[in-house]
Design a protein around this motif. Structure first.
Motif, PDB file in Angstrom:
ATOM      1  N   GLY A  63     -25.579  11.963  51.956  1.00 59.08           N
ATOM      2  CA  GLY A  63     -26.682  12.169  52.899  1.00 59.08           C
ATOM      3  C   GLY A  63     -27.994  12.272  52.155  1.00 59.08           C
ATOM      4  O   GLY A  63     -28.038  12.347  50.922  1.00 59.08           O
ATOM      5  N   ARG A  64     -29.093  12.281  52.909  1.00 65.93           N
ATOM      6  CA  ARG A  64     -30.423  12.346  52.300  1.00 65.93           C
ATOM      7  C   ARG A  64     -30.614  13.627  51.485  1.00 65.93           C
ATOM      8  O   ARG A  64     -31.257  13.615  50.436  1.00 65.93           O
ATOM      9  N   GLU A  65     -30.044  14.723  51.966  1.00 62.02           N
ATOM     10  CA  GLU A  65     -30.181  15.993  51.251  1.00 62.02           C
ATOM     11  C   GLU A  65     -29.458  15.934  49.909  1.00 62.02           C
ATOM     12  O   GLU A  65     -29.963  16.443  48.895  1.00 62.02           O
ATOM     13  N   LEU A  71     -31.813  13.754  42.768  1.00 58.02           N
ATOM     14  CA  LEU A  71     -33.074  13.314  42.169  1.00 58.02           C
ATOM     15  C   LEU A  71     -33.873  14.492  41.623  1.00 58.02           C
ATOM     16  O   LEU A  71     -34.603  14.359  40.640  1.00 58.02           O
ATOM     17  N   GLN A  72     -33.691  15.665  42.240  1.00 55.44           N
ATOM     18  CA  GLN A  72     -34.338  16.870  41.714  1.00 55.44           C
ATOM     19  C   GLN A  72     -33.765  17.217  40.346  1.00 55.44           C
ATOM     20  O   GLN A  72     -34.490  17.684  39.456  1.00 55.44           O
ATOM     21  N   GLU A  73     -32.467  16.990  40.165  1.00 58.69           N
ATOM     22  CA  GLU A  73     -31.846  17.229  38.864  1.00 58.69           C
ATOM     23  C   GLU A  73     -32.496  16.350  37.795  1.00 58.69           C
ATOM     24  O   GLU A  73     -32.758  16.813  36.675  1.00 58.69           O
ATOM     25  N   VAL A  74     -32.765  15.099  38.145  1.00 57.47           N
ATOM     26  CA  VAL A  74     -33.455  14.199  37.209  1.00 57.47           C
ATOM     27  C   VAL A  74     -34.829  14.756  36.857  1.00 57.47           C
ATOM     28  O   VAL A  74     -35.250  14.748  35.694  1.00 57.47           O
ATOM     29  N   ILE A  86     -29.540  19.441  26.944  1.00 56.69           N
ATOM     30  CA  ILE A  86     -29.232  18.010  26.937  1.00 56.69           C
ATOM     31  C   ILE A  86     -30.352  17.215  27.615  1.00 56.69           C
ATOM     32  O   ILE A  86     -30.825  17.574  28.690  1.00 56.69           O
ATOM     33  N   PRO A  87     -30.804  16.129  26.986  1.00 55.90           N
ATOM     34  CA  PRO A  87     -31.833  15.307  27.615  1.00 55.90           C
ATOM     35  C   PRO A  87     -31.220  14.234  28.516  1.00 55.90           C
ATOM     36  O   PRO A  87     -30.087  13.802  28.298  1.00 55.90           O
ATOM     37  N   CYS A  88     -31.960  13.821  29.519  1.00 59.28           N
ATOM     38  CA  CYS A  88     -31.577  12.661  30.331  1.00 59.28           C
ATOM     39  C   CYS A  88     -32.393  11.490  29.800  1.00 59.28           C
ATOM     40  O   CYS A  88     -33.623  11.490  29.873  1.00 59.28           O
ATOM     41  N   MET A  89     -31.708  10.481  29.266  1.00 56.58           N
ATOM     42  CA  MET A  89     -32.393   9.381  28.603  1.00 56.58           C
ATOM     43  C   MET A  89     -32.893   8.328  29.590  1.00 56.58           C
ATOM     44  O   MET A  89     -33.948   7.735  29.398  1.00 56.58           O
ATOM     45  N   GLU A  90     -32.124   8.116  30.636  1.00 61.08           N
ATOM     46  CA  GLU A  90     -32.507   7.188  31.700  1.00 61.08           C
ATOM     47  C   GLU A  90     -31.804   7.610  32.983  1.00 61.08           C
ATOM     48  O   GLU A  90     -30.813   8.333  32.946  1.00 61.08           O
ATOM     49  N   SER A  91     -32.295   7.114  34.098  1.00 58.75           N
ATOM     50  CA  SER A  91     -31.631   7.382  35.379  1.00 58.75           C
ATOM     51  C   SER A  91     -31.873   6.214  36.318  1.00 58.75           C
ATOM     52  O   SER A  91     -32.802   5.427  36.132  1.00 58.75           O
ATOM     53  N   SER A  92     -31.019   6.103  37.306  1.00 61.05           N
ATOM     54  CA  SER A  92     -31.192   5.068  38.325  1.00 61.05           C
ATOM     55  C   SER A  92     -30.587   5.544  39.634  1.00 61.05           C
ATOM     56  O   SER A  92     -29.734   6.434  39.655  1.00 61.05           O
ATOM     57  N   VAL A  93     -31.042   4.954  40.728  1.00 66.80           N
ATOM     58  CA  VAL A  93     -30.495   5.260  42.054  1.00 66.80           C
ATOM     59  C   VAL A  93     -30.271   3.951  42.787  1.00 66.80           C
ATOM     60  O   VAL A  93     -31.084   3.025  42.709  1.00 66.80           O
ATOM     61  N   SER A  94     -29.144   3.864  43.479  1.00 67.58           N
ATOM     62  CA  SER A  94     -28.833   2.647  44.239  1.00 67.58           C
ATOM     63  C   SER A  94     -28.164   3.027  45.551  1.00 67.58           C
ATOM     64  O   SER A  94     -27.522   4.070  45.656  1.00 67.58           O
ATOM     65  N   GLY A  95     -28.316   2.154  46.548  1.00 70.98           N
ATOM     66  CA  GLY A  95     -27.697   2.390  47.837  1.00 70.98           C
ATOM     67  C   GLY A  95     -28.546   3.270  48.730  1.00 70.98           C
ATOM     68  O   GLY A  95     -29.622   3.749  48.352  1.00 70.98           O
ATOM     69  N   SER A  96     -28.039   3.477  49.937  1.00 72.07           N
ATOM     70  CA  SER A  96     -28.751   4.286  50.927  1.00 72.07           C
ATOM     71  C   SER A  96     -27.750   5.159  51.667  1.00 72.07           C
ATOM     72  O   SER A  96     -26.839   4.648  52.328  1.00 72.07           O
ATOM     73  N   LEU A 101     -23.466   5.607  59.408  1.00 74.14           N
ATOM     74  CA  LEU A 101     -22.951   4.294  59.012  1.00 74.14           C
ATOM     75  C   LEU A 101     -21.878   4.399  57.928  1.00 74.14           C
ATOM     76  O   LEU A 101     -21.338   3.383  57.485  1.00 74.14           O
ATOM     77  N   ASN A 102     -21.613   5.634  57.473  1.00 73.11           N
ATOM     78  CA  ASN A 102     -20.625   5.898  56.431  1.00 73.11           C
ATOM     79  C   ASN A 102     -20.983   5.186  55.122  1.00 73.11           C
ATOM     80  O   ASN A 102     -20.123   4.621  54.442  1.00 73.11           O
ATOM     81  N   THR A 103     -22.267   5.188  54.797  1.00 72.16           N
ATOM     82  CA  THR A 103     -22.717   4.600  53.537  1.00 72.16           C
ATOM     83  C   THR A 103     -23.199   5.715  52.599  1.00 72.16           C
ATOM     84  O   THR A 103     -23.571   6.799  53.046  1.00 72.16           O
ATOM     85  N   THR A 104     -23.168   5.437  51.311  1.00 64.13           N
ATOM     86  CA  THR A 104     -23.576   6.421  50.307  1.00 64.13           C
ATOM     87  C   THR A 104     -24.581   5.802  49.337  1.00 64.13           C
ATOM     88  O   THR A 104     -24.738   4.578  49.290  1.00 64.13           O
ATOM     89  N   SER A 105     -25.245   6.658  48.604  1.00 63.19           N
ATOM     90  CA  SER A 105     -26.051   6.191  47.472  1.00 63.19           C
ATOM     91  C   SER A 105     -25.459   6.784  46.203  1.00 63.19           C
ATOM     92  O   SER A 105     -24.607   7.678  46.248  1.00 63.19           O
ATOM     93  N   GLU A 106     -25.903   6.263  45.073  1.00 59.33           N
ATOM     94  CA  GLU A 106     -25.369   6.706  43.791  1.00 59.33           C
ATOM     95  C   GLU A 106     -26.522   6.943  42.822  1.00 59.33           C
ATOM     96  O   GLU A 106     -27.368   6.077  42.623  1.00 59.33           O
ATOM     97  N   VAL A 107     -26.558   8.127  42.241  1.00 60.34           N
ATOM     98  CA  VAL A 107     -27.550   8.458  41.223  1.00 60.34           C
ATOM     99  C   VAL A 107     -26.822   8.554  39.886  1.00 60.34           C
ATOM    100  O   VAL A 107     -25.814   9.253  39.774  1.00 60.34           O
ATOM    101  N   LEU A 108     -27.329   7.822  38.891  1.00 62.85           N
ATOM    102  CA  LEU A 108     -26.722   7.803  37.560  1.00 62.85           C
ATOM    103  C   LEU A 108     -27.680   8.409  36.543  1.00 62.85           C
ATOM    104  O   LEU A 108     -28.871   8.076  36.525  1.00 62.85           O
ATOM    105  N   LEU A 109     -27.165   9.304  35.699  1.00 63.90           N
ATOM    106  CA  LEU A 109     -27.944   9.908  34.623  1.00 63.90           C
ATOM    107  C   LEU A 109     -27.304   9.533  33.294  1.00 63.90           C
ATOM    108  O   LEU A 109     -26.121   9.823  33.069  1.00 63.90           O
ATOM    109  N   LEU A 110     -28.070   8.885  32.427  1.00 66.03           N
ATOM    110  CA  LEU A 110     -27.588   8.511  31.098  1.00 66.03           C
ATOM    111  C   LEU A 110     -27.881   9.649  30.129  1.00 66.03           C
ATOM    112  O   LEU A 110     -29.032  10.060  29.953  1.00 66.03           O
ATOM    113  N   LEU A 111     -26.813  10.163  29.489  1.00 60.79           N
ATOM    114  CA  LEU A 111     -26.910  11.350  28.638  1.00 60.79           C
ATOM    115  C   LEU A 111     -26.308  11.055  27.263  1.00 60.79           C
ATOM    116  O   LEU A 111     -25.455  10.167  27.128  1.00 60.79           O
TER     117      LEU A 111
END
Length: 318
Positions: A63-65, A71-74, A86-96, A101-111
């Motif tokens: 969900g949006r929350e 994203l706040q963690e980033v 620990i540093p976060c070297m890069e991050s990305s977000v995909s999806g909605s 609609l039973n859809t998700t998004s994904e946040v990735l943190l490169l550590l």
């Protein structure tokens, strides 16, 4: 086709079917799962070109929350810049994310990847061998952890609290340098609670994101009108130092017996082994941090000063 040819096809097939993920412009092969929590999975990955290994924290948002929290963690990673965090070297977000609609998004943190694993793993191995850390090493590592915590408490524009300090959230570098990880529980340190609904909301959040054997008493039963501050972390540090000495938090032991952790925490009764390799200074430091009333607990500056004094005193004797 001969056996060698078939073998090559199988090998190529395995390579082609390897899981991978993209973070911005880079591709990473997934090697294995390192850990899983209630909200995320941590993967060991390898950069497709350089072959360098990293850890990736994958957060699936329903969900949006959820996405806002991820994203706040980033953002918290951007705020905290310290050698013991620990540093976060890069991050990305995909999806909605859309529950309808039973859809998700994904946040990735490169550590960074720390091959030695966590302090929890180190303590587990030592527990089996009954091999305690030397007091000088305990105090040295604990001092570095405290310096990392201080970076949260001094954050701008508002002080932050980690809220889930425990051996499982401390990584070890090759030289035994402790690295605080998992900023998913981080929140503004000072919270003014005004009313029962706000108190219940904070209590529910703490039960979700703060590990019970390391959770401060004021987060088990939040008063309707109170001020919560960064000394929730000081309680957790007391439990952490106890675990560094005796392999587990005093409330891990309560939990394993099947007794009420909440009651044990609120009672504030801490027992130390009668036969111990540690001096009274260490026990007194733990006891000062594990005061039930947060107003009686020291701030991180006093904890650092007391740890330095105990370290210097022990080294002069030894």
């Amino acid at each position: 086709m001969n056996a060698l040819g078939l073998s090559m096809i199988f090998k190529m097939g395995c390579l082609c079917s390897r899981d991978y993920l993209h973070i911005n412009s880079s591709k990473y092969f997934v090697l294995e799962q390192l850990g899983q929590g209630g909200f995320s999975t941590v993967l060991l990955v390898e950069h497709s070109r350089t072959r360098k290994r990293y850890a990736v924290k994958r957060i699936v948002c329903h969900g949006r929350e959820d996405q806002k929290v991820a994203l706040q963690e980033v953002e918290y990673h951007k705020v905290i810049n310290h050698p013991n965090v620990i540093p976060c070297m890069e991050s990305s977000v995909s999806g909605s994310p859309d529950p309808v609609l039973n859809t998700t998004s994904e946040v990735l943190l490169l550590l960074p990847y720390y091959s030695r694993g966590t302090l929890a793993y180190e303590l587990e191995v030592r527990s089996k061998m009954r091999h305690h850390l030397e007091q000088s090493e305990v105090l040295r590592m604990f001092l570095q952890i405290c310096e990392g915590v201080k970076a949260f408490h001094e954050a701008k524009p508002v002080p932050l609290a980690h809220r889930d300090l425990k051996p499982g959230n401390v990584l070890l570098d090759i030289d035994n340098t402790p690295i605080i990880m998992d900023l998913g529980s981080v929140a503004p340190a000072c919270v003014k609670v005004r009313g029962s609904s706000e108190a219940q909301r904070l209590q529910d959040l703490a039960s979700e994101r703060c590990s019970m054997p390391y959770r401060a008493p004021e987060l088990f039963n939040v008063d309707s009108y109170c001020m919560i501050d960064q000394r929730t972390d000081i309680w957790s540090l007391g439990c952490l130092l106890y675990a560094m000495c005796y392999f587990k938090s005093p409330f891990d032991i309560v939990y394993e017996r099947g007794d009420s952790v909440a009651l044990a925490v609120i009672s504030g009764t801490i027992d130390f082994p009668t036969v111990t390799p540690y001096t009274q200074d260490v026990h007194e430091l733990i006891s000062r941090m594990l005061r039930v009333s947060p107003m009686e607990r020291p701030y991180i500056y006093t904890v650092i000063e007391s740890t330095q004094e105990a370290f210097s005193k022990y080294k002069s004797v030894v």
